[in-house]
Design a protein around this motif. Structure first.
Motif, PDB file in Angstrom:
ATOM      1  N   GLY A  43      -8.076  -4.092  -5.695  1.00  0.00           N
ATOM      2  CA  GLY A  43      -6.982  -4.907  -5.176  1.00  0.00           C
ATOM      3  C   GLY A  43      -6.181  -4.151  -4.130  1.00  0.00           C
ATOM      4  O   GLY A  43      -5.925  -4.660  -3.027  1.00  0.00           O
ATOM      5  N   PHE A  44      -5.835  -2.910  -4.463  1.00  0.00           N
ATOM      6  CA  PHE A  44      -5.118  -2.055  -3.518  1.00  0.00           C
ATOM      7  C   PHE A  44      -5.935  -1.901  -2.226  1.00  0.00           C
ATOM      8  O   PHE A  44      -5.417  -2.023  -1.113  1.00  0.00           O
ATOM      9  CB  PHE A  44      -4.872  -0.691  -4.175  1.00  0.00           C
ATOM     10  CG  PHE A  44      -4.169   0.293  -3.296  1.00  0.00           C
ATOM     11  CD1 PHE A  44      -2.775   0.348  -3.274  1.00  0.00           C
ATOM     12  CD2 PHE A  44      -4.881   1.173  -2.493  1.00  0.00           C
ATOM     13  CE1 PHE A  44      -2.123   1.255  -2.464  1.00  0.00           C
ATOM     14  CE2 PHE A  44      -4.228   2.079  -1.673  1.00  0.00           C
ATOM     15  CZ  PHE A  44      -2.848   2.127  -1.654  1.00  0.00           C
ATOM     16  N   ALA A  45      -7.239  -1.655  -2.396  1.00  0.00           N
ATOM     17  CA  ALA A  45      -8.118  -1.435  -1.242  1.00  0.00           C
ATOM     18  C   ALA A  45      -8.165  -2.673  -0.344  1.00  0.00           C
ATOM     19  O   ALA A  45      -8.260  -2.559   0.879  1.00  0.00           O
ATOM     20  CB  ALA A  45      -9.526  -1.069  -1.716  1.00  0.00           C
ATOM     21  N   GLU A  46      -8.086  -3.853  -0.950  1.00  0.00           N
ATOM     22  CA  GLU A  46      -8.140  -5.079  -0.158  1.00  0.00           C
ATOM     23  C   GLU A  46      -6.928  -5.174   0.774  1.00  0.00           C
ATOM     24  O   GLU A  46      -7.045  -5.529   1.945  1.00  0.00           O
ATOM     25  CB  GLU A  46      -8.221  -6.312  -1.073  1.00  0.00           C
ATOM     26  CG  GLU A  46      -8.125  -7.658  -0.365  1.00  0.00           C
ATOM     27  CD  GLU A  46      -9.204  -7.889   0.694  1.00  0.00           C
ATOM     28  OE1 GLU A  46     -10.268  -7.253   0.648  1.00  0.00           O
ATOM     29  OE2 GLU A  46      -8.945  -8.728   1.601  1.00  0.00           O
ATOM     30  N   TRP A  47      -5.736  -4.818   0.279  1.00  0.00           N
ATOM     31  CA  TRP A  47      -4.541  -4.881   1.130  1.00  0.00           C
ATOM     32  C   TRP A  47      -4.573  -3.796   2.202  1.00  0.00           C
ATOM     33  O   TRP A  47      -4.131  -4.008   3.337  1.00  0.00           O
ATOM     34  CB  TRP A  47      -3.257  -4.799   0.301  1.00  0.00           C
ATOM     35  CG  TRP A  47      -3.131  -5.983  -0.609  1.00  0.00           C
ATOM     36  CD1 TRP A  47      -3.151  -5.983  -1.965  1.00  0.00           C
ATOM     37  CD2 TRP A  47      -3.020  -7.361  -0.207  1.00  0.00           C
ATOM     38  NE1 TRP A  47      -3.062  -7.256  -2.452  1.00  0.00           N
ATOM     39  CE2 TRP A  47      -2.978  -8.128  -1.402  1.00  0.00           C
ATOM     40  CE3 TRP A  47      -2.972  -8.023   1.014  1.00  0.00           C
ATOM     41  CZ2 TRP A  47      -2.879  -9.524  -1.389  1.00  0.00           C
ATOM     42  CZ3 TRP A  47      -2.868  -9.417   1.029  1.00  0.00           C
ATOM     43  CH2 TRP A  47      -2.831 -10.146  -0.153  1.00  0.00           C
ATOM     44  N   LEU A  48      -5.124  -2.645   1.820  1.00  0.00           N
ATOM     45  CA  LEU A  48      -5.279  -1.581   2.821  1.00  0.00           C
ATOM     46  C   LEU A  48      -6.228  -2.047   3.925  1.00  0.00           C
ATOM     47  O   LEU A  48      -5.941  -1.924   5.125  1.00  0.00           O
ATOM     48  CB  LEU A  48      -5.822  -0.318   2.131  1.00  0.00           C
ATOM     49  CG  LEU A  48      -6.032   0.917   3.029  1.00  0.00           C
ATOM     50  CD1 LEU A  48      -4.744   1.321   3.729  1.00  0.00           C
ATOM     51  CD2 LEU A  48      -6.580   2.090   2.212  1.00  0.00           C
ATOM     52  N   VAL A  70       0.807  -1.229   0.000  1.00  0.00           N
ATOM     53  CA  VAL A  70       0.000   0.000   0.000  1.00  0.00           C
ATOM     54  C   VAL A  70       0.842   1.282   0.000  1.00  0.00           C
ATOM     55  O   VAL A  70       0.317   2.366   0.236  1.00  0.00           O
ATOM     56  CB  VAL A  70      -1.028   0.052   1.181  1.00  0.00           C
ATOM     57  CG1 VAL A  70      -1.957  -1.145   1.133  1.00  0.00           C
ATOM     58  CG2 VAL A  70      -0.343   0.143   2.534  1.00  0.00           C
ATOM     59  N   GLY A  71       2.154   1.146  -0.267  1.00  0.00           N
ATOM     60  CA  GLY A  71       3.005   2.337  -0.388  1.00  0.00           C
ATOM     61  C   GLY A  71       2.821   2.998  -1.751  1.00  0.00           C
ATOM     62  O   GLY A  71       2.010   2.559  -2.583  1.00  0.00           O
ATOM     63  N   GLU A  72       3.613   4.042  -1.980  1.00  0.00           N
ATOM     64  CA  GLU A  72       3.482   4.840  -3.203  1.00  0.00           C
ATOM     65  C   GLU A  72       3.627   3.991  -4.463  1.00  0.00           C
ATOM     66  O   GLU A  72       2.831   4.097  -5.398  1.00  0.00           O
ATOM     67  CB  GLU A  72       4.547   5.944  -3.183  1.00  0.00           C
ATOM     68  CG  GLU A  72       4.360   7.012  -4.221  1.00  0.00           C
ATOM     69  CD  GLU A  72       5.364   8.157  -4.029  1.00  0.00           C
ATOM     70  OE1 GLU A  72       4.926   9.249  -3.664  1.00  0.00           O
ATOM     71  OE2 GLU A  72       6.588   7.946  -4.234  1.00  0.00           O
ATOM     72  N   ALA A  73       4.637   3.127  -4.478  1.00  0.00           N
ATOM     73  CA  ALA A  73       4.889   2.320  -5.678  1.00  0.00           C
ATOM     74  C   ALA A  73       3.725   1.371  -5.936  1.00  0.00           C
ATOM     75  O   ALA A  73       3.321   1.149  -7.084  1.00  0.00           O
ATOM     76  CB  ALA A  73       6.198   1.537  -5.525  1.00  0.00           C
TER      77      ALA A  73
END
Lengths: 389, 389
Positions: free
Chosen positions: A306-311, A266-269
């Motif tokens: 997908g990003f939201a799931e890890w967040l 969930v970092g910038e990259a």
């Protein structure tokens, strides 16, 4: 064993004086009557304290702007910003920012310089901070009495030793010692997320929340914890590294040696990758892309699910482990489209059993913007100052 | 705002008295000279306090066993166990244990009954605890003045409300209220792992460690955190649920609604599966199987490597988030073969960047055995008692 509560009259006076100053510093202008109520002291004690502080130029009393109520208005007691000034330094990967902050938390002046992609060598950063501070202090006609320095890395609070700040490529830097030698004032070095949490707790979204977590994502991901009203630190004064909680075993390699750290997900990259942009996209481009999604919740969710799931997963873990009443999201996370954040917040409340027990954790955006770590560094510096103003 | 340190002489005396009692209660017999040093009080103050407590029957003074040193031996001050007795209750999935614990932490008597696989209905458990306590207290000729009750679930510390204790199939049980009504004494209900951490901190492997985590695995997995010398609790007095940190996304379903919780990967059933035994194997059979592996490190590792990896991963996360100096492992985890535990400890030190910064987290076995939660419950009950003995 805590020490015995034997209190001599002068100790009581000093304690009351610094409690009053702390209240004005954090809460802002206040009438004598309100000070008496807040501190549980009688009005004559407040009068003696305020008179003493006014005489020393630490506070002043002023007639408030005319209000609607009849009768003589109560005088407001105001902290005098110049009475105690601290230096706040925020060392980030792309730039270094400094500010001189007065009693009451007002930024009196500031300066910042970009590192243009090359990491700042610790020696250069120290020299630059010392020189810029001298210039800024001369311009403003003030003299800082303490400094707080925010670093994105593992730092030891006792002496300001930076053990590892991988995104800066620093390791084993005696930063506290060097800065104190250069600046000639007491220096507090801390982890940037710890300072962010402190600022949110005293002046931001987490004001009044005794148990709160601040999670911020930029190049790295960091977290600071306020537990029962104080910063949570571990052994040796090290704070936790929330970004290096493994959430995806077998995931991407992290410089810390693990795979699938929250930071790598969930970092910038990671956010750039989620948006199908190159890993090293500039911050501005990522934020612009996110803004472009704000009008279209459907597409926003499709691209960011997908990003939201890890967040979500990391936040569920943080809430289940620490049971905060509030999580404040900072930096890049505040740029996520609102419908995405709302959905994440809802999922965290649904999936964390501790949140369910508490009746629902609150998840909010940082209200302090880019200054959050600078303000936290200032507050860390003020901690030792308010007792001796 | 903390309260003003105005201390009247009688408050100081009461404070000193309870500090001295706390020292004897936790530290055991002590000479007057050592008490004076530990508490930072002069000998005449200690004499007044000890004489007062001896007169009230709370402590006694005794000649120590003859030692080798010449001269008149110093008298030892001992807490009198009967001077303050509390009830400790440990509600587990398979059984309920009670104990009456005296000042100084000695178990004066105990009782326990098996639930034979069927979950104890809250009402039954309350009735049984009340009746057994009366019998035990009569037998011993004592009267408990407070009670601590350990429950494997999400409990609210303020009023002892059990929100969810899934392994007991309890939800929304006002246990504190019911127990207080039945027992007629103040009751403190807490999470079992929190109480385990408290016991380890005061009387076990974490003695003297200001920042420690206790992780225990039986049917469920729980964790309790000591931060800066006190139990870490979140908002509303709820403690974290370390066992419901997701370590394996997409893993086994957990009753909490997530998949791949630490509990599903390192709890009793997971250990049975790792040993290729049925999920519901009795505890005794699992422990016997583990003992059988103790002489053969190669085979032990081969069979437990997968289990050890999930244990390691969760511990890396806990250490990275909280930065403890020490992690104490309890219950079933203490039955793991030593070479496996050594390897896990080494991996956690290697893979946690916070551990590396601190120079290596210690990972140790609980030294309090099966009584750990009972002893913690007793200490929670004593917290309110020592000030008023």
């Amino acid at each position: 064993m805590t020490s015995t509560p034997v209190a001599r009259p002068d100790e009581v006076r000093r304690y009351n004086r610094s409690s009053l100053l702390r209240l004005l510093h954090v809460g802002g202008p206040c009438t004598r009557a309100a000070l008496a109520t807040e501190l549980g002291l009688n009005r004559s004690t407040i009068k003696t304290l305020v008179d003493g502080l006014a005489e020393a130029g630490v506070v002043e009393e002023r007639v408030p702007r005319p209000g609607r109520s009849a009768g003589r208005p109560s005088l407001l007691v105001l902290p005098q910003p110049q009475a105690a000034v601290v230096l706040a330094v925020d060392v980030q990967v792309e730039h270094v920012a400094i500010a001189l902050v007065g009693l009451g938390g007002q930024i009196l002046g500031r300066n910042r310089w970009n590192l243009h992609g090359r990491m700042g060598h610790p020696g250069e950063v120290v020299t630059h901070v010392v020189e810029s501070t001298q210039l800024l202090a001369t311009d403003l006609g003030v003299r800082p009495v303490a400094a707080g320095i925010s670093v994105p890395g593992v730092t030891r609070r006792s002496d300001g030793h930076v053990h590892e700040a991988p995104n800066l490529r620093w390791s084993d830097v005696p930063l506290g010692e060097r800065m104190a030698a250069g600046l000639g004032v007491p220096v507090t070095v801390g982890n940037d997320a710890e300072f962010g949490a402190l600022a949110e707790h005293l002046r931001g979204a987490a004001r009044g929340a005794a148990d709160a977590v601040f999670v911020s994502a930029d190049v790295g991901v960091g977290g600071g914890v306020i537990a029962q009203g104080s910063s949570l630190r571990g052994a040796g004064g090290y704070v936790g590294e929330i970004g290096h909680m493994v959430v995806r075993p077998g995931g991407r390699s992290c410089y810390c040696g693990n795979e699938g750290c929250w930071e790598t997900e969930v970092g910038e990259a990671a956010l750039a990758r989620a948006l199908e942009m190159p890993d090293d996209s500039p911050r501005g481009a990522i934020v612009a892309e996110l803004r472009g999604l704000s009008g279209d919740p459907g597409t926003a969710w499709e691209r960011l699910a997908g990003f939201a799931e890890w967040l979500t997963l990391g936040l569920v873990n943080v809430v289940n482990l620490l049971g905060p009443e509030l999580v404040v999201l900072g930096d890049l996370l505040t740029a996520l489209p609102e419908p995405v954040l709302d959905r994440v917040a809802g999922e965290v409340r649904r999936r964390s059993m501790v949140s369910r027990a508490m009746g629902g954790v609150r998840i909010e955006m940082s209200s302090l913007g880019a200054d959050v770590k600078l303000l936290g560094a200032a507050e860390a510096a003020f901690e030792g100052v308010l007792d001796s103003v």
